[in-house]
Design an enzyme around this catalytic site. Sequence first.
Site, PDB file in Angstrom:
ATOM      1  N   ASP A   8       0.895  -1.152   0.000  1.00  0.00           N
ATOM      2  CA  ASP A   8       0.000   0.000   0.000  1.00  0.00           C
ATOM      3  C   ASP A   8       0.940   1.210   0.000  1.00  0.00           C
ATOM      4  O   ASP A   8       1.738   1.386   0.922  1.00  0.00           O
ATOM      5  CB  ASP A   8      -0.855  -0.044   1.269  1.00  0.00           C
ATOM      6  CG  ASP A   8      -1.701   1.198   1.455  1.00  0.00           C
ATOM      7  OD1 ASP A   8      -1.514   2.199   0.719  1.00  0.00           O
ATOM      8  OD2 ASP A   8      -2.545   1.179   2.363  1.00  0.00           O
ATOM      9  N   ASN A  22      -7.168  13.247 -10.286  1.00  0.00           N
ATOM     10  CA  ASN A  22      -7.941  13.718 -11.438  1.00  0.00           C
ATOM     11  C   ASN A  22      -7.739  15.230 -11.548  1.00  0.00           C
ATOM     12  O   ASN A  22      -7.122  15.845 -10.674  1.00  0.00           O
ATOM     13  CB  ASN A  22      -9.417  13.343 -11.312  1.00  0.00           C
ATOM     14  CG  ASN A  22     -10.027  13.884 -10.039  1.00  0.00           C
ATOM     15  OD1 ASN A  22     -10.036  15.095  -9.816  1.00  0.00           O
ATOM     16  ND2 ASN A  22     -10.520  13.007  -9.177  1.00  0.00           N
ATOM     17  N   VAL A  31      -6.252   4.856  -5.387  1.00  0.00           N
ATOM     18  CA  VAL A  31      -5.079   5.260  -4.612  1.00  0.00           C
ATOM     19  C   VAL A  31      -5.237   6.704  -4.106  1.00  0.00           C
ATOM     20  O   VAL A  31      -4.745   7.058  -3.033  1.00  0.00           O
ATOM     21  CB  VAL A  31      -3.786   5.036  -5.437  1.00  0.00           C
ATOM     22  CG1 VAL A  31      -3.622   6.033  -6.547  1.00  0.00           C
ATOM     23  CG2 VAL A  31      -2.565   5.022  -4.531  1.00  0.00           C
ATOM     24  N   ASP A  32      -5.952   7.511  -4.863  1.00  0.00           N
ATOM     25  CA  ASP A  32      -6.210   8.902  -4.480  1.00  0.00           C
ATOM     26  C   ASP A  32      -6.949   8.939  -3.130  1.00  0.00           C
ATOM     27  O   ASP A  32      -6.568   9.675  -2.197  1.00  0.00           O
ATOM     28  CB  ASP A  32      -7.053   9.552  -5.592  1.00  0.00           C
ATOM     29  CG  ASP A  32      -7.117  11.071  -5.528  1.00  0.00           C
ATOM     30  OD1 ASP A  32      -6.471  11.660  -4.647  1.00  0.00           O
ATOM     31  OD2 ASP A  32      -7.828  11.650  -6.372  1.00  0.00           O
ATOM     32  N   THR A 116      -3.970   2.965 -14.384  1.00  0.00           N
ATOM     33  CA  THR A 116      -4.247   1.535 -14.616  1.00  0.00           C
ATOM     34  C   THR A 116      -5.399   0.977 -13.788  1.00  0.00           C
ATOM     35  O   THR A 116      -5.659  -0.223 -13.827  1.00  0.00           O
ATOM     36  CB  THR A 116      -2.988   0.669 -14.358  1.00  0.00           C
ATOM     37  OG1 THR A 116      -2.624   0.793 -12.971  1.00  0.00           O
ATOM     38  CG2 THR A 116      -1.833   1.079 -15.238  1.00  0.00           C
ATOM     39  N   TYR A 119      -9.107   4.487 -14.497  1.00  0.00           N
ATOM     40  CA  TYR A 119      -8.950   5.074 -15.831  1.00  0.00           C
ATOM     41  C   TYR A 119      -8.687   4.039 -16.929  1.00  0.00           C
ATOM     42  O   TYR A 119      -8.638   4.382 -18.105  1.00  0.00           O
ATOM     43  CB  TYR A 119      -7.847   6.146 -15.824  1.00  0.00           C
ATOM     44  CG  TYR A 119      -8.313   7.491 -15.265  1.00  0.00           C
ATOM     45  CD1 TYR A 119      -9.626   7.698 -14.852  1.00  0.00           C
ATOM     46  CD2 TYR A 119      -7.430   8.559 -15.161  1.00  0.00           C
ATOM     47  CE1 TYR A 119     -10.047   8.920 -14.341  1.00  0.00           C
ATOM     48  CE2 TYR A 119      -7.838   9.795 -14.657  1.00  0.00           C
ATOM     49  CZ  TYR A 119      -9.156   9.966 -14.247  1.00  0.00           C
ATOM     50  OH  TYR A 119      -9.568  11.181 -13.760  1.00  0.00           O
TER      51      TYR A 119
END
Length: 164
Positions: A8, A22, A31-32, A116, A119
């Site tokens: 992580d 974004n 992950v954001d 990946t 998106y």
Amino acid sequence: MLKVVVADITTLPVEAIVNAANEALLGGGGVDGAIHRAAGPRLLDACKQLGGCPTGQARITKGFDLPSKWVIHTVGPKWNDGRGKEPELLASCYTSSLNLARENRVRTIAFPGISTGIYGYPKQAAAQIAISVMRNYEDDFEQIICCCFGEEDKIIYRQAMGEP
Ligand code: AR6
């Protein structure tokens, strides 16, 4: 040195981690979301000051409650059919992030597989782009880490690096 790890990304003891953000830079899923949760609410406040980021570019904030001092936010392209500018934009995410890291004297940096997840960029093609850009910067960093979120992704990166 390039290194591939399964982790992580929010737990890694590196100077900078890269976020797959974004254009609004106001958080999201994947992950954001994990980075914003681990960094705490001050990260969103810092992102609000940035006024967004175009696809293919990168912005830097502090890491706040993260182990890493910095977060570099980059905006990957959404995969369409690959006949547009997706490869150039993805490569630009890696070069922009590494340039920004170098300007801030970062010596150790970890990347997730930008674009990946949500998106939809095909993982093999994305890993090849990531590795080819990273190789150009290898001498400028102590460690550039490809942070995989599972063992399958690790195999993909190893193949992209030409390792068995
Ligand atoms: N550590 C390391 N890698 C992770 C983690 C983690 N904690 N969580 C997910 N990944 P994604 P994108 C991997 O979807 O495709 C957000 O909503 C994941 O397995 O996070 O660039 C943003 O706000 C995948 O390989 O990013 C944008 O709207 C990789 O991280 C959009 O998603 C990237 O998956 C960006 O989509």
